[in-house]
Design a protein around this motif. Sequence first.
Motif, PDB file in Angstrom:
ATOM      1  N   ASP A 110      28.419  44.454  43.419  1.00 17.07           N
ATOM      2  CA  ASP A 110      27.017  44.848  43.554  1.00 17.07           C
ATOM      3  C   ASP A 110      26.886  45.910  44.641  1.00 17.07           C
ATOM      4  OD1 ASP A 110      24.287  45.094  43.711  1.00 17.07           O
ATOM      5  OD2 ASP A 110      23.888  42.973  44.017  1.00 17.07           O
ATOM      6  N   ASP A 112      24.271  47.024  46.102  1.00 15.70           N
ATOM      7  CA  ASP A 112      23.219  46.721  47.074  1.00 15.70           C
ATOM      8  C   ASP A 112      23.669  45.550  47.937  1.00 15.70           C
ATOM      9  OD1 ASP A 112      21.422  48.659  46.046  1.00 15.70           O
ATOM     10  OD2 ASP A 112      20.871  47.276  44.433  1.00 15.70           O
ATOM     11  N   TYR A 123      28.456  42.315  50.741  1.00 20.00           N
ATOM     12  CA  TYR A 123      28.217  42.637  49.340  1.00 20.00           C
ATOM     13  C   TYR A 123      28.627  41.465  48.459  1.00 20.00           C
ATOM     14  CZ  TYR A 123      27.852  47.442  50.996  1.00 20.00           C
ATOM     15  OH  TYR A 123      27.473  48.577  51.660  1.00 20.00           O
ATOM     16  N   HIS A 124      27.953  41.314  47.343  1.00 16.03           N
ATOM     17  CA  HIS A 124      28.315  40.289  46.354  1.00 16.03           C
ATOM     18  C   HIS A 124      29.272  40.925  45.361  1.00 16.03           C
ATOM     19  CE1 HIS A 124      27.682  38.124  42.491  1.00 16.03           C
ATOM     20  NE2 HIS A 124      27.881  37.101  43.286  1.00 16.03           N
TER      21      HIS A 124
END
Length: 147
Positions: A110, A112, A123-124
């Motif tokens: 991800d 974002d 971050y994921h």
Amino acid sequence: ASTTRIALRLLFWLWAASYYARGRWRDWRAGRNSAADHGALLRRTFERMGGTFVKLGQQLSTRLDLLPLDTCQELAKLLDRMPAIPLEQAIAAVERATGAPLSQTFAAFDPDPLGSASIGCVYHAVLRSGEEVAVKVRRPGVDTLFA
């Protein structure tokens, strides 16, 4: 520490003080003279100065005995609302750490951040195995700033 390093640090602090003083003068001329306005300017100054200053602002955000509530609330934004690391830099740091392109390590990443603080961003991502992970990326140069 060398004399040169001490002199540079002093100049850095003086630059920060002058940035804040110029901002106060501009705010005064524009009629923005509340504690919240002062806090916003102080927060922006600390953000601009980076690492150590952000940590100082975070600590000051809890000192209601020293600062007005509005100023503390503004400084509290330094706890988890720092500007994110540019995505290209974050990806480059992850690729350096893993030794492989992002697409070879993660099935999904991800762009974002879940959180962004003074030291880094989180971050994921999903590993190729399907396991969900949090990827912590330190801000460029943060180790030098704190040293």
